[in-house]
Design a protein around this motif. Structure first.
Motif, PDB file in Angstrom:
ATOM      1  N   GLU A 125     -39.956  -9.902 130.679  1.00 23.74           N
ATOM      2  CA  GLU A 125     -40.127  -9.390 132.036  1.00 23.74           C
ATOM      3  C   GLU A 125     -41.465  -9.641 132.579  1.00 23.74           C
ATOM      4  O   GLU A 125     -42.154  -9.240 131.594  1.00 23.74           O
ATOM      5  N   ASN A 185     -38.675  -8.386 138.186  1.00 22.63           N
ATOM      6  CA  ASN A 185     -37.426  -6.596 138.614  1.00 22.63           C
ATOM      7  C   ASN A 185     -37.752  -7.202 140.714  1.00 22.63           C
ATOM      8  O   ASN A 185     -38.190  -7.323 141.384  1.00 22.63           O
ATOM      9  N   GLU A 217     -33.489  -7.502 137.708  1.00 23.51           N
ATOM     10  CA  GLU A 217     -34.018  -6.129 136.846  1.00 23.51           C
ATOM     11  C   GLU A 217     -33.659  -5.623 138.857  1.00 23.51           C
ATOM     12  O   GLU A 217     -34.365  -5.809 139.675  1.00 23.51           O
ATOM     13  N   ASP A 247     -31.911  -1.039 135.942  1.00 26.35           N
ATOM     14  CA  ASP A 247     -32.886  -1.572 135.618  1.00 26.35           C
ATOM     15  C   ASP A 247     -33.154   1.106 134.987  1.00 26.35           C
ATOM     16  O   ASP A 247     -32.282   1.136 136.271  1.00 26.35           O
ATOM     17  N   LYS A 268     -30.255  -0.991 131.005  1.00 28.29           N
ATOM     18  CA  LYS A 268     -31.579  -1.007 130.233  1.00 28.29           C
ATOM     19  C   LYS A 268     -31.651   0.216 130.063  1.00 28.29           C
ATOM     20  O   LYS A 268     -31.978   1.197 131.324  1.00 28.29           O
TER      21      LYS A 268
HETATM   22 MG    MG Z   1     -37.380  -3.801 134.774  1.00 24.50          MG
END
Ligand code: MG
Ligand code: C2E
Ligand code: MG
Length: 379
Positions: A125, A185, A217, A247, A268
């Motif tokens: 990530e 993200n 995400e 997320d 997640k």
């Molecule tokens: Mg994230």
């Protein structure tokens, strides 16, 4: 109604002070040929006891007065110094952040995403970093929040995407035997910026990144705003072939219908649930419930914030296939990640000093695969 010390007047209650000023304007003022009724726009600024801030108080009172005028006059506006300092602090952070971005002083760290049972790295990530030797470290969440408020996140986010796609392509060329997936993200303002899907498409084109290896995400906050627009952007992203992850799942609005309605591939589990998992006798039921629900919908699951071997073992027994957390590895600079990959050529990255847990056969994992196949054959 906080006591406020006025010079030479002792302590005055906030409301009392305002009432006194109002009272002074109730009666008309006599002028030569009659009387004049006037109203006042009043700016009030306050500071706590012992705060030596006289210059700042005058400036704030002035700002507050203009606020009162903008409201149409004949009113009060109040600025509390502590609130003002907080917002001026954010103002300075925003300005410094824009300068750091323009001066190419932002960075990206990478945290491995691993198979829960054996720590085999399957992805990373990308996490924004601002390591400025001239200022105190600033939390990424604060930085992202400020950039989201002033819109800078749109450009910064595109930079993070491009930079991390380039890094991932370099690693893939160096280690074609164990290509990593990349998660980036995306905040609501980025998602709803004009042409976000074409921005992603352009970055994929420029960097040669395989769309199927990219996960975007986003948190449930994207669903608060214009849902039709959100839905159409998510559809456009799916057409590009990228994967979408929800997320911090479980912390926001967590409407279960989102999971069914929106084209999400990965859930997640928020790190708060993982932290609590062993606190109660019998453990918290949430990670298992979220994992089973997601698998039932044919989605993959990643546990966030796994910090201990006990949490890892619990997630293995629940059947949560992927994890991320300090137990496995902290976010690290790109060069450090490249070194890790180089340390075990041909085998993918298995993080050092991790024992292998043997997962119980998980019916939910099997049914997740079956469900995914069903969804794929419907599409
Ligand atoms: Mg994230
Ligand atoms: P996130 O996407 O949920 O990222 C995971 C956060 O948890 C990261 O914080 C990571 O350093 C931290 N973390 C990972 N493992 C553990 C653990 O075992 N224990 C604990 N306590 N924390 C762990 P970070 O890097 O401070 O980022 C915070 C948030 O900022 C991210 O949360 C994400 O929402 C946002 N963010 C980061 N980079 C970007 C970016 O490039 N663009 C946007 N829009 N948001 C970003
Ligand atoms: Mg998260």
């Amino acid at each position: 109604q906080r006591p406020v010390r006025q010079p030479g007047q002792g302590v005055v209650q906030r409301g009392v002070l305002e009432a006194r000023i109002d009272h002074a304007f109730v009666e008309p003022f006599p002028v030569r040929h009659g009387s004049l009724h006037i109203t006042a726009s009043v700016g009030l600024a306050f500071a706590g006891p012992g705060e030596d801030v006289s210059d700042q108080l005058v400036v704030n009172a002035d700002i507050a007065m203009y606020q009162a005028k903008r409201r149409g006059g004949a009113s009060h506006a109040i600025i509390d110094l502590r609130e003002a300092l907080l917002s001026s602090d954010r103002f300075h952070i925003a300005a410094d952040l824009a300068a750091a971005f323009a001066g190419e002083r932002l960075d990206v760290a990478y945290q491995p995403i691993v198979q829960t049972s054996d720590g085999l790295i399957t992805g990373v990530e990308a996490l924004l970093r601002w390591n400025d030797p001239l200022r105190e470290p600033i939390r990424t969440t604060t930085m992202v929040e400020i950039a989201e408020q002033n819109g800078l996140i749109v450009q910064v986010g595109e930079w993070v995407l491009e930079r991390s796609c380039r890094d991932r392509e370099t690693w893939r060329r160096q280690h074609p035997e164990s290509p990593l997936t990349l998660a980036v993200n995306v905040s609501p303002r980025q998602l709803l910026a004009p042409d976000f899907a074409s921005t992603v498409d352009d970055v994929l084109e420029r960097t040669g990144m395989d769309p199927a290896a990219l996960t975007l995400e986003m948190t449930e906050s994207i669903f608060i705003e214009d849902n039709d627009r959100t839905m159409s952007v998510l559809g456009a992203l799916k057409k590009l072939g990228v994967r979408l992850a929800l997320d911090d799942f479980g912390t926001g609005y967590s409407s279960l219908s989102y999971l069914e309605q929106f084209p999400v591939d990965i859930v997640k589990i928020d790190q708060g649930f993982i932290a609590n998992i062993l606190l109660k006798p019998g453990g918290s039921p949430m990670p298992a419930a979220i994992t089973h629900l997601a698998h039932g919908l044919g989605l993959n699951v990643i546990a966030e914030g796994v910090e201990t071997v006990a949490q890892r073992d619990e997630m293995v027994s629940i059947g949560c296939e992927m994890s991320q957390g300090y137990y496995y590895a902290r976010p690290m600079p790109g060069a450090a990640l490249a070194d890790c990959l180089g340390a075990s050529p041909g085998q993918g990255l298995r993080l050092p000093s991790l024992g292998t847990a043997h997962p119980r056969p998980s019916p939910s994992t099997q049914s997740a695969v079956a469900n995914r196949r069903r969804r794929a054959s419907r599409a």
